[in-house]
Design an enzyme around this catalytic site. Structure first.
Site, mmCIF file in Angstrom:
data_model
loop_
_atom_site.group_PDB
_atom_site.id
_atom_site.type_symbol
_atom_site.label_atom_id
_atom_site.label_comp_id
_atom_site.label_asym_id
_atom_site.label_seq_id
_atom_site.Cartn_x
_atom_site.Cartn_y
_atom_site.Cartn_z
ATOM 1 N N SER A 32 0.721 -1.097 -0.185
ATOM 2 C CA SER A 32 0.096 -0.064 -0.020
ATOM 3 C C SER A 32 0.679 1.124 0.008
ATOM 4 C CB SER A 32 -0.902 -0.145 1.379
ATOM 5 O OG SER A 32 -0.282 -0.161 2.373
ATOM 6 N N GLU A 42 1.360 5.325 1.172
ATOM 7 C CA GLU A 42 0.696 6.776 1.631
ATOM 8 C C GLU A 42 1.070 8.016 0.755
ATOM 9 O OE1 GLU A 42 0.967 6.519 6.031
ATOM 10 O OE2 GLU A 42 1.740 8.686 5.934
ATOM 11 N N ARG A 55 -3.785 9.542 16.721
ATOM 12 C CA ARG A 55 -4.212 10.547 17.797
ATOM 13 C C ARG A 55 -3.701 11.971 16.931
ATOM 14 N NH1 ARG A 55 0.006 12.084 22.467
ATOM 15 N NH2 ARG A 55 1.223 12.750 20.732
ATOM 16 N N GLY A 56 -2.622 11.975 16.343
ATOM 17 C CA GLY A 56 -2.060 13.228 15.676
ATOM 18 C C GLY A 56 -0.993 13.874 16.677
ATOM 19 N N ASP A 57 -0.476 15.143 16.197
ATOM 20 C CA ASP A 57 0.337 15.854 16.947
ATOM 21 C C ASP A 57 -0.298 17.152 17.169
ATOM 22 O OD1 ASP A 57 2.356 13.888 17.876
ATOM 23 O OD2 ASP A 57 2.767 14.020 15.564
ATOM 24 N N ALA A 95 -5.635 7.592 20.844
ATOM 25 C CA ALA A 95 -6.143 7.053 19.671
ATOM 26 C C ALA A 95 -6.954 5.994 19.930
ATOM 27 C CB ALA A 95 -4.955 6.497 18.834
ATOM 28 N N TYR A 153 4.639 1.498 17.149
ATOM 29 C CA TYR A 153 6.123 1.862 17.095
ATOM 30 C C TYR A 153 7.067 0.791 17.707
ATOM 31 C CZ TYR A 153 3.333 6.054 16.614
ATOM 32 O OH TYR A 153 2.457 6.963 16.108
ATOM 33 N N HIS A 198 7.224 4.971 20.615
ATOM 34 C CA HIS A 198 6.592 6.399 20.580
ATOM 35 C C HIS A 198 7.449 7.242 21.558
ATOM 36 C CE1 HIS A 198 4.097 9.763 20.905
ATOM 37 N NE2 HIS A 198 3.719 9.430 19.446
ATOM 38 N N LYS A 225 -5.429 0.202 22.047
ATOM 39 C CA LYS A 225 -5.763 0.459 20.755
ATOM 40 C C LYS A 225 -6.665 -0.652 20.078
ATOM 41 C CE LYS A 225 -2.319 2.835 19.073
ATOM 42 N NZ LYS A 225 -1.465 3.644 18.353
ATOM 43 N N GLN A 283 5.358 2.757 12.492
ATOM 44 C CA GLN A 283 6.379 3.908 12.178
ATOM 45 C C GLN A 283 7.427 3.235 11.339
ATOM 46 O OE1 GLN A 283 7.048 6.832 11.124
ATOM 47 N NE2 GLN A 283 6.523 7.940 12.920
ATOM 48 N N GLN A 304 16.869 14.821 4.810
ATOM 49 C CA GLN A 304 15.366 15.255 5.006
ATOM 50 C C GLN A 304 14.874 13.973 6.088
ATOM 51 O OE1 GLN A 304 12.690 14.122 2.052
ATOM 52 N NE2 GLN A 304 11.282 15.748 2.642
ATOM 53 N N PHE A 331 13.489 14.007 9.893
ATOM 54 C CA PHE A 331 12.301 12.949 10.448
ATOM 55 C C PHE A 331 12.269 12.137 11.422
ATOM 56 C CE2 PHE A 331 9.950 13.228 5.525
ATOM 57 C CZ PHE A 331 9.751 14.353 5.886
ATOM 58 N N HIS A 386 3.808 -1.087 3.904
ATOM 59 C CA HIS A 386 2.980 0.031 3.450
ATOM 60 C C HIS A 386 4.251 1.159 3.343
ATOM 61 C CE1 HIS A 386 -0.170 3.163 4.208
ATOM 62 N NE2 HIS A 386 0.869 3.876 5.077
HETATM 63 P P1 FAD Z 1 -1.736 7.237 20.556
HETATM 64 O O1 FAD Z 1 -1.746 5.686 20.512
HETATM 65 O O2 FAD Z 1 -2.531 7.767 21.192
HETATM 66 O O3 FAD Z 1 -0.228 7.301 21.384
HETATM 67 C C1 FAD Z 1 0.254 8.618 21.593
HETATM 68 C C2 FAD Z 1 1.314 8.551 22.989
HETATM 69 O O4 FAD Z 1 0.271 8.424 23.924
HETATM 70 C C3 FAD Z 1 2.212 7.359 22.911
HETATM 71 O O5 FAD Z 1 3.348 7.677 23.805
HETATM 72 C C4 FAD Z 1 1.456 6.408 23.922
HETATM 73 O O6 FAD Z 1 2.157 5.170 24.735
HETATM 74 C C5 FAD Z 1 0.504 7.202 24.857
HETATM 75 N N1 FAD Z 1 -0.980 6.741 25.172
HETATM 76 C C6 FAD Z 1 -1.702 6.263 24.524
HETATM 77 N N2 FAD Z 1 -2.738 6.090 25.241
HETATM 78 C C7 FAD Z 1 -2.638 6.319 26.343
HETATM 79 C C8 FAD Z 1 -3.360 6.671 27.445
HETATM 80 N N3 FAD Z 1 -4.516 6.004 27.710
HETATM 81 N N4 FAD Z 1 -2.641 7.119 28.741
HETATM 82 C C9 FAD Z 1 -1.386 7.701 28.631
HETATM 83 N N5 FAD Z 1 -0.545 7.727 27.495
HETATM 84 C C10 FAD Z 1 -1.175 7.031 26.382
HETATM 85 N N6 FAD Z 1 -0.188 12.337 12.272
HETATM 86 C C11 FAD Z 1 -1.060 13.091 11.722
HETATM 87 O O7 FAD Z 1 -1.072 14.120 12.053
HETATM 88 N N7 FAD Z 1 -1.534 12.815 10.441
HETATM 89 C C12 FAD Z 1 -1.439 11.700 9.954
HETATM 90 O O8 FAD Z 1 -2.120 11.265 8.910
HETATM 91 C C13 FAD Z 1 -0.532 10.657 10.393
HETATM 92 N N8 FAD Z 1 -0.446 9.471 9.700
HETATM 93 C C14 FAD Z 1 0.296 8.420 10.497
HETATM 94 C C15 FAD Z 1 0.575 7.038 9.841
HETATM 95 C C16 FAD Z 1 1.262 6.070 10.643
HETATM 96 C C17 FAD Z 1 1.284 4.776 9.951
HETATM 97 C C18 FAD Z 1 2.042 6.516 11.687
HETATM 98 C C19 FAD Z 1 2.629 5.555 12.320
HETATM 99 C C20 FAD Z 1 1.998 7.972 12.349
HETATM 100 C C21 FAD Z 1 0.934 8.807 11.735
HETATM 101 N N9 FAD Z 1 0.948 10.079 12.309
HETATM 102 C C22 FAD Z 1 0.030 10.937 11.669
HETATM 103 C C23 FAD Z 1 1.842 10.262 13.376
HETATM 104 C C24 FAD Z 1 1.036 10.400 14.623
HETATM 105 O O9 FAD Z 1 -0.119 11.014 14.753
HETATM 106 C C25 FAD Z 1 1.921 10.512 15.663
HETATM 107 O O10 FAD Z 1 2.875 9.570 15.869
HETATM 108 C C26 FAD Z 1 1.424 10.775 16.946
HETATM 109 O O11 FAD Z 1 2.368 11.460 17.957
HETATM 110 C C27 FAD Z 1 1.061 9.605 17.941
HETATM 111 O O12 FAD Z 1 -0.240 9.046 17.231
HETATM 112 P P2 FAD Z 1 -0.841 7.471 17.614
HETATM 113 O O13 FAD Z 1 -2.162 7.392 17.279
HETATM 114 O O14 FAD Z 1 0.018 6.799 17.658
HETATM 115 O O15 FAD Z 1 -1.396 7.959 19.330
#
Ligand code: FAD
Length: 273
Positions: free
Chosen positions: A5, A7, A96-98, A112, A134, A138, A154, A165, A201, A205, A255
């Site tokens: 796939s 991206e 979750r995003g940043d 997330a 990750y 992460h 999740k 990642q 680059q 990243f 991917h």
């Molecule tokens: P989560 O799973 O929520 O985790 C985030 C952090 O919080 C981790 O350190 C985790 O251990 C911790 N955590 C999770 N749950 C809890 C809880 N209940 N209590 C305390 N801590 C917790 N970013 C974008 O903005 N747009 C995109 O389209 C995008 N696409 C991506 C695609 C892929 C395949 C990947 C790997 C990353 C992508 N990202 C994207 C980046 C991603 O949004 C970031 O890495 C973000 O910091 C974490 O997202 P997550 O969904 O993994 O978060």
């Protein structure tokens, strides 16, 4: 060959639109299972993801949107889910995003797992939901065990699969998959692959997302200095070999983070095939 796939990120300028069109035309022949489109955090009105999904789907590709909860409200996410359903999407990448710089509110859903639960509450089993994984942890996680527990959370919230990642150390992936399996989780965990075409680059990243570039790769790349052809050739060979190891070791699919470029991904695929 395993399924693949691709991206993409949603283009904004006319130049970026033209580049994505060219890239899609070239990558289409590689026969991706689906393509995905990232979502810039900060609310649906700022994102060009829906229009890109519509365009790619109209062009005959199974295009899956990424959806993030950081900075957004339940109502906004509900609206996006409705829109993506109407566009025929059956797969989502839920993240979750940043928090973008300058933005202060984290949004109504914090992590997330809450987003995945919300998607299930709103749309049942309509979407196949992928989440992020990750293998090298992460960067904001307390430690790797906490990160693993959060990942498992999740999946239990309703994820069907995970995309990692990117990483350049296959052992990190295999170890992560083993750890996840020991938790009784059997969803596919698909390696995210970042081809190397522009080394500075990728270094930037990697600093941000916590992916480790092995010292031997860095040293070689630095020695090539401005020799872009050597950097591309060595990058494709290294990442091609990584993919081969992953596939031989049981990775269910790959991917590719294309950065909207076709050549770096096609070069890796040519090594793999
Ligand atoms: P989560 O799973 O929520 O985790 C985030 C952090 O919080 C981790 O350190 C985790 O251990 C911790 N955590 C999770 N749950 C809890 C809880 N209940 N209590 C305390 N801590 C917790 N970013 C974008 O903005 N747009 C995109 O389209 C995008 N696409 C991506 C695609 C892929 C395949 C990947 C790997 C990353 C992508 N990202 C994207 C980046 C991603 O949004 C970031 O890495 C973000 O910091 C974490 O997202 P997550 O969904 O993994 O978060």
């Amino acid at each position: 060959m395993v399924p693949i796939s691709f991206e993409f990120y949603p283009p904004k300028t006319a130049e970026q639109h033209a580049q994505l069109d060219r890239t899609v035309a070239k990558l289409r022949d590689a026969g991706p299972d689906y393509v995905s489109v990232t979502f810039g955090a900060g609310g649906s009105t700022l994102s060009h993801t829906p229009e890109t999904i519509q365009k790619l789907r109209t062009g005959g590709l199974d295009a899956a949107p990424h959806i993030t909860c950081m900075g957004g409200s339940r109502e906004e996410i509900r609206g996006l889910l409705k829109l993506y359903r109407a566009l025929g999407a059956k797969r989502l990448v839920a993240l979750r995003g940043d928090l973008p710089s300058g933005m202060v509110s984290a949004g109504e859903l914090r992590y997330a797992d809450e987003l995945v639960r919300f998607i299930r509450e709103e749309t049942g089993d309509h979407f196949h939901v992928e989440v992020a994984a990750y293998p090298e942890m992460h960067p904001q996680a307390r430690d790797s065990q906490a990160d693993l527990r959060n990942f498992v959370g999740k999946v239990r919230a309703g994820a069907n699969g995970a995309i990692t990642q990117y990483f350049y150390n296959a052992d990190a992936y295999f170890r992560f998959v083993d750890d996840v399996r020991k938790q009784g989780i059997d969803i596919p965990i698909v390696p995210g692959v970042m081809p190397i075409a522009n080394f500075s680059q990728i270094r930037r990243f990697s600093d941000l997302c916590g992916a480790e570039i092995p010292r031997w790769i860095t040293q070689r790349m630095l020695a090539y200095a401005d020799d872009a052809d050597s950097i591309r050739a060595f990058g494709a060979e290294v990442v091609g070999q990584l993919c081969r190891r992953l596939v031989d070791g049981g990775a269910p699919s790959l991917h590719f983070y294309t950065l909207n470029l076709s050549k770096p991904t096609l070069n890796v695929l040519s090594h793999l095939r």
